[in-house]
Write a protein that holds these residues in place. Structure first.
Motif, PDB file in Angstrom:
ATOM      1  N   LEU A 249       0.835  -1.205   0.000  1.00 44.83           N
ATOM      2  CA  LEU A 249       0.000   0.000   0.000  1.00 44.83           C
ATOM      3  C   LEU A 249       0.873   1.259   0.000  1.00 44.83           C
ATOM      4  O   LEU A 249       0.613   2.219  -0.739  1.00 44.83           O
ATOM      5  N   ARG A 250       1.907   1.275   0.828  1.00 44.19           N
ATOM      6  CA  ARG A 250       2.802   2.442   0.919  1.00 44.19           C
ATOM      7  C   ARG A 250       3.556   2.673  -0.384  1.00 44.19           C
ATOM      8  O   ARG A 250       3.657   3.792  -0.876  1.00 44.19           O
ATOM      9  N   GLU A 251       4.119   1.586  -0.940  1.00 43.19           N
ATOM     10  CA  GLU A 251       4.955   1.726  -2.137  1.00 43.19           C
ATOM     11  C   GLU A 251       4.128   2.164  -3.344  1.00 43.19           C
ATOM     12  O   GLU A 251       4.536   3.041  -4.104  1.00 43.19           O
ATOM     13  N   THR A 252       2.960   1.561  -3.514  1.00 38.39           N
ATOM     14  CA  THR A 252       2.121   1.936  -4.664  1.00 38.39           C
ATOM     15  C   THR A 252       1.605   3.364  -4.505  1.00 38.39           C
ATOM     16  O   THR A 252       1.529   4.117  -5.485  1.00 38.39           O
ATOM     17  N   THR A 253       1.293   3.749  -3.267  1.00 33.75           N
ATOM     18  CA  THR A 253       0.830   5.123  -3.025  1.00 33.75           C
ATOM     19  C   THR A 253       1.930   6.120  -3.366  1.00 33.75           C
ATOM     20  O   THR A 253       1.669   7.168  -3.987  1.00 33.75           O
ATOM     21  N   ALA A 254       3.177   5.785  -3.000  1.00 34.96           N
ATOM     22  CA  ALA A 254       4.296   6.686  -3.291  1.00 34.96           C
ATOM     23  C   ALA A 254       4.476   6.870  -4.807  1.00 34.96           C
ATOM     24  O   ALA A 254       4.770   7.973  -5.284  1.00 34.96           O
ATOM     25  N   VAL A 255       4.273   5.791  -5.564  1.00 33.00           N
ATOM     26  CA  VAL A 255       4.429   5.864  -7.025  1.00 33.00           C
ATOM     27  C   VAL A 255       3.355   6.785  -7.629  1.00 33.00           C
ATOM     28  O   VAL A 255       3.650   7.628  -8.484  1.00 33.00           O
ATOM     29  N   VAL A 256       2.121   6.630  -7.165  1.00 28.96           N
ATOM     30  CA  VAL A 256       1.035   7.480  -7.701  1.00 28.96           C
ATOM     31  C   VAL A 256       1.228   8.932  -7.242  1.00 28.96           C
ATOM     32  O   VAL A 256       1.006   9.876  -8.008  1.00 28.96           O
ATOM     33  N   GLN A 257       1.686   9.108  -6.010  1.00 30.25           N
ATOM     34  CA  GLN A 257       1.959  10.451  -5.486  1.00 30.25           C
ATOM     35  C   GLN A 257       2.999  11.170  -6.362  1.00 30.25           C
ATOM     36  O   GLN A 257       2.840  12.343  -6.710  1.00 30.25           O
ATOM     37  N   LYS A 258       4.023  10.426  -6.728  1.00 28.93           N
ATOM     38  CA  LYS A 258       5.094  10.995  -7.558  1.00 28.93           C
ATOM     39  C   LYS A 258       4.559  11.384  -8.944  1.00 28.93           C
ATOM     40  O   LYS A 258       4.887  12.454  -9.476  1.00 28.93           O
ATOM     41  N   ALA A 259       3.711  10.524  -9.499  1.00 29.71           N
ATOM     42  CA  ALA A 259       3.115  10.803 -10.815  1.00 29.71           C
ATOM     43  C   ALA A 259       2.204  12.029 -10.747  1.00 29.71           C
ATOM     44  O   ALA A 259       2.162  12.855 -11.669  1.00 29.71           O
ATOM     45  N   LEU A 260       1.484  12.146  -9.624  1.00 23.42           N
ATOM     46  CA  LEU A 260       0.623  13.328  -9.423  1.00 23.42           C
ATOM     47  C   LEU A 260       1.471  14.595  -9.359  1.00 23.42           C
ATOM     48  O   LEU A 260       1.124  15.624  -9.958  1.00 23.42           O
ATOM     49  N   ALA A 261       2.577  14.511  -8.644  1.00 23.99           N
ATOM     50  CA  ALA A 261       3.470  15.673  -8.508  1.00 23.99           C
ATOM     51  C   ALA A 261       4.049  16.071  -9.857  1.00 23.99           C
ATOM     52  O   ALA A 261       4.356  17.243 -10.096  1.00 23.99           O
ATOM     53  N   ALA A 262       4.171  15.085 -10.755  1.00 20.76           N
ATOM     54  CA  ALA A 262       4.677  15.357 -12.110  1.00 20.76           C
ATOM     55  C   ALA A 262       3.531  15.752 -13.051  1.00 20.76           C
ATOM     56  O   ALA A 262       3.715  15.788 -14.268  1.00 20.76           O
ATOM     57  N   HIS A 263       2.355  16.011 -12.481  1.00 20.28           N
ATOM     58  CA  HIS A 263       1.163  16.462 -13.216  1.00 20.28           C
ATOM     59  C   HIS A 263       0.694  15.470 -14.271  1.00 20.28           C
ATOM     60  O   HIS A 263       0.184  15.864 -15.321  1.00 20.28           O
TER      61      HIS A 263
END
Ligand code: ZN
Length: 310
Positions: A249-263
């Motif tokens: 859950l943590r790792e997948t959330t971090a990946v999506v968070q990073k993609a969101l930050a990259a717009h």
């Protein structure tokens, strides 16, 4: 069939539809002794934990209404007591965990749950991951509602044990509880921990992926290494299973968070298969694209658009 019923059926997701259409007469209740006087019951729907002893029977979750008699029969077959179920604790409001409330209350059980379980059972309404998974929760009659509710925790003193239900906010839903049987070294996680792959997070009902990870980590940090873990769905587990789930859950959330930050848009995230490394978690209920949606909607607070129709 009335037009209104037809519309609500058409809007139901395949899984809920299948569950509603299921012939429950074929379901058998499998009983497994977990530890001491604690048993795990598996039929159709969420796993049930039962404490069976001289004070009576308390169960955690109760599957679907048509199974209530079979559940009581399976408990009586243990030969410990022939009295009906005395208490039920609901881990959350979903129908595959609370469907037995009405018949069990009718035979004398007192239903206990978090405040939000009662509210959501009473009002009903749409749920889902804010995207492709949409569910419809019909409002429940008064007799199916929890009689005792709590905001943070409650302890039931039965069969020589202080059985404790503790609320964890904004995980699978906004009304989750995890149930501890300290003397028997058993915990029932509700749907904050499941074994069918990527989990369904009911973002539309106040759930978040991060809250689910928080709950798993907090439980893993405070319980003995050899605790027996009953998941909301799937086989009896241990703490390493809970930790692996929380890590995912943590790792997948971090990946999506990073993609969101990259717009990046949700569609771009799906096209780029940003959760490709977690493909083994993809299941028939929640596949990888649906889980990207779940995390995206969880992080952005998107609860989805719904047509109210009941
Ligand atoms: Zn659930």
């Amino acid at each position: 069939m009335s037009k209104r019923i037809l519309i609500s059926w058409l809007l139901w997701p395949a899984l809920a539809f299948a569950q509603q259409q299921q012939d429950f007469s074929k379901v058998e209740i499998k009983v497994t002794k977990v530890s001491g006087n604690i048993y795990m019951l598996e039929g159709q729907g969420g796993n049930i934990a039962a404490s069976v002893g001289e004070d009576g029977i308390i169960i955690v979750d109760d599957e679907f209404a048509p199974l209530a008699e079979k559940i009581q029969a399976a408990l009586h077959n243990l030969g410990i007591t022939d009295k009906p179920v005395r208490f039920v604790i609901n881990t959350h409001f979903h129908g595959d965990h609370t469907g037995g409330n009405l018949p069990l209350a009718t035979t004398g059980a007192t239903i206990i749950a978090h405040d939000n379980v009662r509210k959501r059972l009473e009002t009903g309404g749409p749920g889902g991951n804010g995207g492709s998974i949409q569910t419809q929760n019909p409002p429940q009659p008064k007799a199916a509602l929890p009689i005792i509710t709590f905001a943070n925790d409650v302890t039931v003193h039965l069969n020589g044990e202080d059985i404790r239900a503790l609320h964890f906010p904004a995980g699978h839903t906004d009304g989750d509880s995890i149930i501890f049987f300290p003397n028997n070294n058993v915990v029932h996680m509700g749907d904050d921990f499941v074994r069918y792959g990527f989990p369904f997070v009911d973002v539309a009902s106040g759930g978040t992926v991060e809250g689910m990870a928080d709950a798993c980590e907090k439980v893993a940090a405070q319980l003995p290494a050899d605790v027996k873990v009953i998941p909301g769905h799937g086989a009896l587990s241990n703490l390493d299973d809970v930790r692996a789930f929380a890590r995912m859950l943590r790792e997948t959330t971090a990946v999506v968070q990073k993609a969101l930050a990259a717009h990046k848009t949700l569609d771009q995230m799906k096209q780029e298969k940003i959760l490709g490394a977690w493909q083994k978690w993809s299941g028939s209920f929640v596949n990888t694209d649906a889980f990207i949606e779940t995390i995206y909607n969880s992080l952005t607070g998107t609860k989805g658009k719904f047509i109210r129709h009941n």
